[in-house]
Structures are given as C-alpha cells and as structure tokens.
Design a protein around this motif. Structure first.
Motif, short mmCIF file in Angstrom:
data_model
loop_
_atom_site.label_atom_id
_atom_site.label_comp_id
_atom_site.label_asym_id
_atom_site.label_seq_id
_atom_site.Cartn_x
_atom_site.Cartn_y
_atom_site.Cartn_z
N LYS A 1 1.48 4.10 -3.02
CA LYS A 1 1.28 5.52 -2.75
C LYS A 1 2.54 6.33 -3.00
N TYR A 2 3.69 5.78 -2.57
CA TYR A 2 4.94 6.50 -2.68
C TYR A 2 5.38 6.62 -4.14
N LEU A 3 5.25 5.53 -4.90
CA LEU A 3 5.68 5.53 -6.30
C LEU A 3 4.57 5.99 -7.24
N GLU A 4 3.40 6.23 -6.69
CA GLU A 4 2.24 6.68 -7.47
C GLU A 4 1.95 5.72 -8.63
N TYR B 1 0.83 -1.21 0.00
CA TYR B 1 0.00 0.00 0.00
C TYR B 1 0.86 1.26 0.00
N PHE B 2 1.90 1.28 0.86
CA PHE B 2 2.78 2.44 0.93
C PHE B 2 3.67 2.55 -0.31
N ILE B 3 4.05 1.42 -0.87
CA ILE B 3 4.86 1.45 -2.10
C ILE B 3 4.05 2.05 -3.25
#
Length: 201
Positions: free
Chosen positions: A77-80, A73-75
């Motif tokens: 969001k971070y990499l869009e 989930y964070f990957i």
C-alpha cells in the motif's frame, strides 16, 4: 596383589585393603562393573518424523503468513506496488509450509544420531542433544516407574517409546523434568522387558 586405590600389597583373598579400606575386585569384576548391560539408540524414521511435525508445520505456516502478510500488506500500500494486497501472506505461508518440515527433519536426524542410552548395573547414562550433546546420568534408585507408550504414528510403523518416570527431587535430573523418554524404538516390547528387568534387579 596390589590395592587399586593406594597401591600397597594386599592378601589375594582379601575383600578390603587393610591399609586404606578400599574394596578389592578382580580385573574381571572391575571390567564388568563398567560394561553396559544394554545400549539403546532411537530409530530415525523420516515418515514418522514428518507425521509428528504436522501440528508444528501448520502453526508456523499460519504464523509466517500472518506476520509477513500484514507487514507486506502495508509495504504494498505504501509503495503502491502492482501486487495483490495479500501476496506476501500467501508467499511466506507457502515458504513456511515447505521449509518447516525440512528443517525439522534434519534437526531430528541430527538429534537421533547423537542420542544413546547405556544401562549399567545400577545406573543409566545417556546422551541427548541437537546441536550440542548433553551427557546425563541417573541412578536406578531415582527411577520410580517404567512404562511403554505408543503414539498413533509409532503404531503405524511398529515403533514405541519407553518412559522412565523419575523422582522430582533427584539432583541429577532437572527438577522440571519428571521423566526420561526413550523415543522411536524398534521392537519396543522386547526392549521394554529388558529395561524393566535391568532396573528391577
């Protein structure tokens, strides 16, 4: 006749060596002493194995989905990335759901192939293990109870488990292990009677 311990001459009818005091046995008696009265090996049933691993499968599915899902989930969001936020949760949840039973099935098949229980006149020798085999031995004096249990899956497929309750203070058996479970046996009632008769002799 020669003493099997010191090699000196002894009288043919002597029960003990007059030189070293070792008990004397005929070759037939010596062979019988080391001959198992009963050998038991578990029966590997893929259906029973898969049925019993369902709780483990559910646990690993939830664990894999949660751990990799949060990280994914964070990957995303971070990499869009153009992926659904919980894509990795679903992906790894499915992977663990299908991989867990396969790994469990092959590990148990390997374990059962290496498992063997040999009942002698006064002791039980047994080998267990998954990747490495551990050889153990216990005197019948250390076995305090013999029981037959049958789980839901075992009853469905005509199998059973013989449970040997052992003394906690026995030096041969681990202190944390109070019983020896001989699992997934065909014709469990017959084997149970044989084991109980041998141990009760």
């Amino acid at each position: 006749m020669y003493c099997h311990n010191c090699g000196r001459d002894v009288r043919g009818e002597a029960n003990f060596c007059e030189h070293c005091g070792a008990p004397q046995f005929s070759p037939e008696e010596t062979r019988d002493e080391y001959k198992p009265l009963l050998i038991i090996r578990p029966f590997f049933s893929p259906l029973v194995t898969l049925f019993k691993q369902i709780p483990i499968q559910i646990l690993f599915t939830l664990w894999g989905g949660a751990v990799f899902g949060i990280g994914g989930y964070f990957i995303i969001k971070y990499l869009e990335l153009s992926l659904h936020p919980w894509f990795f949760a679903v992906l790894f949840g499915c992977l663990f759901f299908f991989i867990t039973p396969i790994v469990y099935l092959f590990s148990m098949m390997n374990r059962y192939a290496k498992t063997e229980y040999k009942f002698f006149r006064n002791k039980l020798d047994y080998s267990e293990g998954v990747f490495t085999v551990g050889d153990r031995s216990i005197s019948f004096d250390g076995i305090i109870e013999v029981n037959l249990v049958r789980g839901v899956a075992q009853r469905m497929f005509g199998l059973g488990t013989i449970v040997l309750s052992t003394a906690v203070t026995d030096d041969i058996v681990s202190h944390s292990r109070r019983e020896i479970r001989i699992v997934d046996l065909e014709y469990p009632e017959i084997l149970y009677k044989k084991v109980k008769a041998i141990i009760s002799r």
